[in-house]
Design a protein around this motif. Sequence first.
Motif, short mmCIF file in Angstrom:
data_model
loop_
_atom_site.label_atom_id
_atom_site.label_comp_id
_atom_site.label_asym_id
_atom_site.label_seq_id
_atom_site.Cartn_x
_atom_site.Cartn_y
_atom_site.Cartn_z
N UNK A 1 -34.09 24.96 -6.80
CA UNK A 1 -34.48 26.44 -7.28
C UNK A 1 -34.83 27.12 -6.12
N UNK A 2 -34.24 27.20 -4.97
CA UNK A 2 -34.38 28.08 -3.91
C UNK A 2 -33.01 28.41 -3.26
N UNK A 3 -32.14 29.14 -4.03
CA UNK A 3 -30.83 29.35 -3.63
C UNK A 3 -31.03 30.29 -2.26
N UNK A 4 -30.03 30.11 -1.48
CA UNK A 4 -29.91 30.89 -0.26
C UNK A 4 -30.96 30.54 0.67
N UNK A 5 -31.64 29.54 0.71
CA UNK A 5 -32.72 28.71 1.59
C UNK A 5 -32.22 27.65 2.18
N UNK A 6 -32.46 27.30 3.51
CA UNK A 6 -32.18 26.28 4.15
C UNK A 6 -33.47 25.93 5.01
N UNK A 7 -33.81 24.62 5.00
CA UNK A 7 -35.01 24.24 6.07
C UNK A 7 -34.64 23.49 6.73
N UNK A 8 -34.90 23.65 8.37
CA UNK A 8 -34.55 22.76 9.28
C UNK A 8 -35.64 21.48 9.69
N UNK A 9 -35.28 20.62 9.74
CA UNK A 9 -36.28 19.48 9.86
C UNK A 9 -36.07 18.82 11.22
N UNK A 10 -37.03 18.54 11.73
CA UNK A 10 -37.18 17.73 13.17
C UNK A 10 -37.07 16.06 12.81
N UNK B 1 -45.43 17.94 13.83
CA UNK B 1 -46.36 17.05 14.22
C UNK B 1 -45.98 16.18 15.10
N UNK B 2 -44.68 15.49 15.03
CA UNK B 2 -44.25 14.37 15.88
C UNK B 2 -43.25 15.12 16.68
N UNK B 3 -43.40 16.28 17.39
CA UNK B 3 -42.38 17.00 18.16
C UNK B 3 -41.97 15.98 19.35
N UNK B 4 -42.88 15.46 20.12
CA UNK B 4 -42.55 14.78 21.17
C UNK B 4 -41.73 13.49 20.92
N UNK B 5 -41.59 12.97 19.61
CA UNK B 5 -40.88 11.96 19.24
C UNK B 5 -39.62 12.47 18.60
N UNK B 6 -39.41 13.60 18.43
CA UNK B 6 -37.96 14.03 17.82
C UNK B 6 -36.91 14.25 18.78
N UNK B 7 -35.73 14.20 18.23
CA UNK B 7 -34.52 14.38 19.46
C UNK B 7 -33.33 14.94 18.60
N UNK B 8 -33.65 15.41 17.57
CA UNK B 8 -32.52 15.76 16.69
C UNK B 8 -32.98 16.79 15.44
N UNK B 9 -32.11 17.74 15.01
CA UNK B 9 -32.73 18.72 14.05
C UNK B 9 -31.36 18.71 12.96
N UNK B 10 -31.73 18.92 11.78
CA UNK B 10 -30.91 18.81 10.82
C UNK B 10 -31.22 19.46 9.62
N UNK B 11 -30.51 20.55 8.85
CA UNK B 11 -30.77 21.52 7.88
C UNK B 11 -30.95 20.50 6.28
N UNK B 12 -31.80 21.09 5.53
CA UNK B 12 -31.69 20.74 4.18
C UNK B 12 -31.31 22.00 3.21
N UNK B 13 -30.44 21.82 2.29
CA UNK B 13 -29.89 22.96 1.54
C UNK B 13 -31.11 23.13 0.52
N UNK B 14 -31.98 23.96 0.15
CA UNK B 14 -33.03 24.11 -0.76
C UNK B 14 -32.60 24.41 -2.21
N UNK B 15 -31.19 25.03 -2.13
CA UNK B 15 -30.79 25.20 -3.48
C UNK B 15 -30.97 24.31 -4.67
N UNK B 16 -30.91 22.98 -4.52
CA UNK B 16 -31.18 21.99 -5.40
C UNK B 16 -32.67 22.02 -5.98
#
Length: 166
Positions: free
Chosen positions: A34-43, A17-32
């Motif tokens: 209870x979603x092991x083997x998943x990672x979410x990429x945040x803007x 939603x704030x794509x025009x304001x973003x300039x970096x991406x990072x991942x969040x490990x979702x295992x903590x």
Amino acid sequence: MQVTIDGVTYVSHEGPVWRGESNFMAMVDLAPFDLPGMREQLWLRERDEGGAYEVCCIPFYAYGLALGDVVGTGESHDVDRVIRKSGRRAVRVLFTEPRPPVDDRSVLRAAVESADLLSEWNGDRMVAIDLPDGSLSRPILDSIQGEVEGGTAFWEWSDSMEFSQV
């Protein structure tokens, strides 16, 4: 969007939603969460205070995070801590398959648009809705509740668990 590579499922935000304001991406490990083997990429958007980033998307899976929160990253450049909360909340709705003959997702879309709220869809089955004041309006709540009562959706608050990267 979700893609699985070498047994790890990566969740990305196609329309932050704030794509025009973003300039970096990072991942969040979702295992903590209870979603092991998943990672979410945040803007993210870099903040003036070194090593701090503002979340520019509405998290689909990571708990304890919302649009506008300020987070930090570790040596691996993964989000590993919340520095400051924005005061916003997010509600997430997962629609079941198969859909009923009368599909009410359009009712929720209309309620979100009418309330002038920001939302992001992950495919056509999951939506994350930003709530700047932290509360749900009656039309949005009614739409979600109708789906839940019909057994065609599940919902949760994104802050129903604290953010953790243990």
